[in-house]
Design an enzyme around this catalytic site. Structure first.
Site, PDB file in Angstrom:
ATOM      1  N   TYR A   1       1.043  -2.149 -12.171  1.00 36.23           N
ATOM      2  CA  TYR A   1      -0.365  -2.172 -12.562  1.00 36.23           C
ATOM      3  C   TYR A   1      -0.562  -1.626 -13.982  1.00 36.23           C
ATOM      4  O   TYR A   1      -1.508  -0.892 -14.250  1.00 36.23           O
ATOM      5  CB  TYR A   1      -1.223  -1.413 -11.536  1.00 36.23           C
ATOM      6  CG  TYR A   1      -1.052  -1.977 -10.147  1.00 36.23           C
ATOM      7  CD1 TYR A   1      -1.420  -3.289  -9.872  1.00 36.23           C
ATOM      8  CD2 TYR A   1      -0.467  -1.233  -9.119  1.00 36.23           C
ATOM      9  CE1 TYR A   1      -1.237  -3.842  -8.615  1.00 36.23           C
ATOM     10  CE2 TYR A   1      -0.277  -1.774  -7.865  1.00 36.23           C
ATOM     11  CZ  TYR A   1      -0.661  -3.086  -7.618  1.00 36.23           C
ATOM     12  OH  TYR A   1      -0.470  -3.625  -6.361  1.00 36.23           O
TER      13      TYR A   1
ATOM     14  N   GLY B   1       4.012  -3.640  -3.661  1.00 38.44           N
ATOM     15  CA  GLY B   1       4.049  -3.890  -5.094  1.00 38.44           C
ATOM     16  C   GLY B   1       4.418  -2.588  -5.797  1.00 38.44           C
ATOM     17  O   GLY B   1       5.485  -2.434  -6.373  1.00 38.44           O
ATOM     18  N   ARG B   2       3.507  -1.616  -5.678  1.00 46.67           N
ATOM     19  CA  ARG B   2       3.672  -0.346  -6.382  1.00 46.67           C
ATOM     20  C   ARG B   2       4.969   0.377  -5.993  1.00 46.67           C
ATOM     21  O   ARG B   2       5.689   0.883  -6.845  1.00 46.67           O
ATOM     22  CB  ARG B   2       2.476   0.560  -6.049  1.00 46.67           C
ATOM     23  CG  ARG B   2       2.408   1.836  -6.869  1.00 46.67           C
ATOM     24  CD  ARG B   2       1.313   2.771  -6.325  1.00 46.67           C
ATOM     25  NE  ARG B   2       0.084   2.110  -6.032  1.00 46.67           N
ATOM     26  CZ  ARG B   2      -0.962   2.018  -6.872  1.00 46.67           C
ATOM     27  NH1 ARG B   2      -0.890   2.568  -8.060  1.00 46.67           N
ATOM     28  NH2 ARG B   2      -2.066   1.406  -6.502  1.00 46.67           N
TER      29      ARG B   2
ATOM     30  N   ARG C   1      -5.179   2.265 -16.153  1.00 44.06           N
ATOM     31  CA  ARG C   1      -5.394   3.076 -14.944  1.00 44.06           C
ATOM     32  C   ARG C   1      -6.103   4.420 -15.201  1.00 44.06           C
ATOM     33  O   ARG C   1      -7.004   4.778 -14.455  1.00 44.06           O
ATOM     34  CB  ARG C   1      -4.078   3.292 -14.189  1.00 44.06           C
ATOM     35  CG  ARG C   1      -3.354   1.986 -13.851  1.00 44.06           C
ATOM     36  CD  ARG C   1      -2.187   2.173 -12.889  1.00 44.06           C
ATOM     37  NE  ARG C   1      -2.650   2.504 -11.567  1.00 44.06           N
ATOM     38  CZ  ARG C   1      -2.598   3.689 -11.036  1.00 44.06           C
ATOM     39  NH1 ARG C   1      -2.054   4.686 -11.690  1.00 44.06           N
ATOM     40  NH2 ARG C   1      -3.069   3.901  -9.836  1.00 44.06           N
TER      41      ARG C   1
ATOM     42  N   GLY D   1       0.766  -1.241   0.000  1.00 47.24           N
ATOM     43  CA  GLY D   1       0.000   0.000   0.000  1.00 47.24           C
ATOM     44  C   GLY D   1       0.795   1.287   0.000  1.00 47.24           C
ATOM     45  O   GLY D   1       0.217   2.368  -0.113  1.00 47.24           O
TER      46      GLY D   1
ATOM     47  N   CYS E   1     -11.758   1.558 -29.588  1.00 51.18           N
ATOM     48  CA  CYS E   1     -13.037   2.230 -29.855  1.00 51.18           C
ATOM     49  C   CYS E   1     -13.872   2.374 -28.590  1.00 51.18           C
ATOM     50  O   CYS E   1     -14.923   1.760 -28.435  1.00 51.18           O
ATOM     51  CB  CYS E   1     -13.803   1.494 -30.941  1.00 51.18           C
ATOM     52  SG  CYS E   1     -13.964  -0.239 -30.589  1.00 51.18           S
ATOM     53  N   GLU E   2     -13.377   3.171 -27.673  1.00 52.71           N
ATOM     54  CA  GLU E   2     -14.067   3.491 -26.423  1.00 52.71           C
ATOM     55  C   GLU E   2     -13.739   4.940 -26.106  1.00 52.71           C
ATOM     56  O   GLU E   2     -12.559   5.319 -26.162  1.00 52.71           O
ATOM     57  CB  GLU E   2     -13.499   2.659 -25.252  1.00 52.71           C
ATOM     58  CG  GLU E   2     -13.649   1.179 -25.335  1.00 52.71           C
ATOM     59  CD  GLU E   2     -14.983   0.675 -24.839  1.00 52.71           C
ATOM     60  OE1 GLU E   2     -15.724   1.428 -24.169  1.00 52.71           O
ATOM     61  OE2 GLU E   2     -15.292  -0.490 -25.137  1.00 52.71           O
TER      62      GLU E   2
ATOM     63  N   GLU F   1       4.322  -6.419   2.073  1.00 51.44           N
ATOM     64  CA  GLU F   1       3.923  -6.918   0.745  1.00 51.44           C
ATOM     65  C   GLU F   1       3.808  -5.779  -0.253  1.00 51.44           C
ATOM     66  O   GLU F   1       2.750  -5.567  -0.846  1.00 51.44           O
ATOM     67  CB  GLU F   1       2.530  -7.549   0.830  1.00 51.44           C
ATOM     68  CG  GLU F   1       2.442  -8.860   1.508  1.00 51.44           C
ATOM     69  CD  GLU F   1       0.979  -9.225   1.773  1.00 51.44           C
ATOM     70  OE1 GLU F   1       0.056  -8.608   1.211  1.00 51.44           O
ATOM     71  OE2 GLU F   1       0.776 -10.130   2.573  1.00 51.44           O
TER      72      GLU F   1
HETATM   73  N1  LLP Z   1      -1.050  -7.257  -0.673  1.00 51.15           N
HETATM   74  C1  LLP Z   1      -2.325  -7.437  -0.997  1.00 51.15           C
HETATM   75  C2  LLP Z   1      -3.115  -8.427  -0.272  1.00 51.15           C
HETATM   76  C3  LLP Z   1      -2.909  -6.670  -2.026  1.00 51.15           C
HETATM   77  O1  LLP Z   1      -4.177  -6.830  -2.332  1.00 51.15           O
HETATM   78  C4  LLP Z   1      -2.116  -5.720  -2.706  1.00 51.15           C
HETATM   79  C5  LLP Z   1      -2.678  -4.911  -3.788  1.00 51.15           C
HETATM   80  C6  LLP Z   1      -0.765  -5.590  -2.341  1.00 51.15           C
HETATM   81  C7  LLP Z   1      -0.269  -6.362  -1.311  1.00 51.15           C
HETATM   82  C8  LLP Z   1       0.155  -4.612  -3.006  1.00 51.15           C
HETATM   83  O2  LLP Z   1      -0.283  -3.301  -2.847  1.00 51.15           O
HETATM   84  P1  LLP Z   1       0.648  -2.080  -3.304  1.00 51.15           P
HETATM   85  O3  LLP Z   1       1.884  -2.099  -2.436  1.00 51.15           O
HETATM   86  O4  LLP Z   1       0.980  -2.277  -4.707  1.00 51.15           O
HETATM   87  O5  LLP Z   1      -0.188  -0.879  -3.066  1.00 51.15           O
HETATM   88  N2  LLP Z   1      -4.790  -1.886  -9.804  1.00 51.15           N
HETATM   89  C9  LLP Z   1      -4.694  -0.857  -8.793  1.00 51.15           C
HETATM   90  C10 LLP Z   1      -4.010  -1.353  -7.552  1.00 51.15           C
HETATM   91  C11 LLP Z   1      -4.701  -2.541  -6.911  1.00 51.15           C
HETATM   92  C12 LLP Z   1      -3.961  -3.072  -5.721  1.00 51.15           C
HETATM   93  C13 LLP Z   1      -4.550  -4.357  -5.253  1.00 51.15           C
HETATM   94  N3  LLP Z   1      -3.894  -4.972  -4.158  1.00 51.15           N
HETATM   95  C14 LLP Z   1      -3.981   0.351  -9.385  1.00 51.15           C
HETATM   96  O6  LLP Z   1      -3.634   0.313 -10.551  1.00 51.15           O
HETATM   97  O7  LLP Z   1      -3.807   1.361  -8.712  1.00 51.15           O
END
Ligand code: LLP
Length: 424
Positions: free
Chosen positions: A377, A280-281, A318, A244, A348-349, A278
């Site tokens: 993402y 990701g981003r 996004r 997050g 085409c959207e 955890e």
């Molecule tokens: N752990 C769990 C259980 C999650 O559901 C997620 C993301 C993460 C870790 C990683 O979160 P991060 O560190 O990346 O914020 N598609 C959306 C983002 C969806 C995130 C879903 N879960 C976007 O493009 O902003």
């Protein structure tokens, strides 16, 4: 116009580079649309986060949903990280990347029995359960397989992460996790199941969170629960704070890992637990760009400018679904006036756009634009809509670059689809 610069994407003599590699060169060699990633961005972010929390027992499990190219997964795994997977498909990718199953967390609000079975068969580090029914299903399946499943319970701590409603997950109204008020009793009940070992508690309150307070508030609640569970004689091993951590797309002022650590470490110190992250981003978003070529420009009778490019919502969804901002800038800086334009794709959207009312220096046919912050993402949310083929991905390491996935071919679009003989 404004330029989005970083240590990894910089202009040198008016040309945008990824690390030391000119992006025009990559666009020429591999065509557009094209994803380009900076390896050293990924490495530096991982090390920055790990360094910030070095005084406590912690482990980073990269949330592979952000960018699941197996080479990207491997980078984090080689640095000592584990991987968080959200489905059997992501588990397959992590295993292909060479990740030891003991470094894999199986997450997801709705796992099928087959996914649970696969997780157990592969011996993943733990499975996170998000409902009582899931706990019971894991217990049953583990029993059938003659195994003891390591299970963590995902709790919904009911805090407002103050982010886009579509990516907030830790409010009581969200589908994720187990209601915090019901969690304690469920944990006591689960601890009595025969085929389960409860190893920890878990949260993930949302994504792109740019203030520390929601993390602090949720962590305090979870640590209190952790202590209460321990006091009941159930010994847990870890507390997973989820992902997050927010990043800069436009003008946000996200906190640093060090600032987060200063606030959270004293709270973590109250319990004897391995702390799991955890992200990701944070690890990937600003380590990637999407290169796209200008196909056409046009102006309507109201004076509105459209720049039609060869990338679309099929490569970067996004903006269409979250109205997300991704900075766009020319790969070659030219001395041109600024123009307000919509940057749109060929799909085409009407919702197919990369930027609306954006001030960018005037562009013309064949110019290459860089859509920034496309390391997370982006490719993972791509699709074949309108018969579009997914773009290639390039990984840059200093002055070297590697094709880590090639452009899909027309045959990929058909996969196993064949004309069958219909009965008369
Ligand atoms: N752990 C769990 C259980 C999650 O559901 C997620 C993301 C993460 C870790 C990683 O979160 P991060 O560190 O990346 O914020 N598609 C959306 C983002 C969806 C995130 C879903 N879960 C976007 O493009 O902003």
């Amino acid at each position: 116009m404004e330029y989005f610069n970083s240590d990894y994407f910089t202009y040198s003599e008016n040309e945008l580079l990824c690390e030391q590699v000119p992006l025009t060169k990559l666009a020429k060699e591999f065509g557009t649309p094209l994803f380009v990633y900076s390896k050293n961005f990924f490495v530096d972010r991982y090390n920055e986060l790990s360094e910030a929390f070095k005084e406590i027992n912690h482990k980073i499990f990269y949330a592979s949903k952000a960018n699941f190219n197996i080479n990207v997964i491997k980078i984090f795994n080689d640095l000592g990280g584990g991987v968080d997977v959200n489905s059997a498909g992501e588990l397959f990718r992590a295993l292909k990347a060479g990740v030891d199953p003991q470094n894999i967390l199986l997450t997801g609000v709705g796992k099928t029995d087959d996914e649970i079975r696969l997780g157990l068969e592969k011996n993943v580090h733990l499975i996170k359960a998000e409902s009582e029914e899931e706990v019971l299903a894991i217990d049953k399946i583990a029993g059938e397989m003659g195994k003891i499943a390591s299970v963590a319970i995902r709790i919904n701590p009911d805090v407002d992460p103050k982010t886009h409603p579509y990516i907030s997950t830790g409010l009581a109204e969200n589908k994720f996790g187990i209601d915090s008020k019901l969690a304690y009793d469920l944990i006591i009940r689960s601890s009595k199941l025969e085929n389960i070992e409860l190893t920890g508690i878990d949260m993930h309150i949302g994504s792109q969170i740019t203030t520390i307070e929601p993390f602090v508030e949720a962590t305090i609640r979870m640590v209190e629960l952790y202590k209460k569970i321990q006091a009941a004689g159930i010994s847990l091993k870890h507390f997973d704070i989820g992902g997050g951590i927010g990043v800069l797309y436009k003008d946000e002022a996200p906190f640093t890992p060090k600032e987060l650590a200063d606030k959270l470490i004293p709270i973590f110190m109250q319990i004897d637990a391995e702390i799991i992250f955890e992200p990701g981003r944070f690890l990937t978003a600003n380590g990637g760009v999407l290169l796209t070529e200008v196909l056409f420009t046009k102006k309507n009778s109201h004076g509105k400018n459209f720049t039609v490019v060869d990338a679309a919502m099929t490569e970067l969804l996004r903006p269409s679904i979250y109205k997300a901002y991704h900075h766009i800038q020319p790969v070659l800086k030219k001395d041109r006036n600024d123009v307000i334009m919509d940057v749109v794709g060929p799909v085409c959207e009407s919702g197919d756009y990369l930027a609306k009312n954006r001030t960018i220096s005037k562009v013309s046919r064949k110019d290459i634009l860089a859509v920034m912050s496309a390391g997370a993402y982006a490719m993972v949310m791509s699709s074949n809509y309108n018969g579009r083929r997914r773009p290639p991905e390039i990984l840059v390491d200093k002055n070297k670059y590697y094709l880590i996935r090639s452009r899909e071919t027309f045959e990929h679009l058909l996969y196993d689809e064949e004309i069958i003989d219909l009965a008369e």
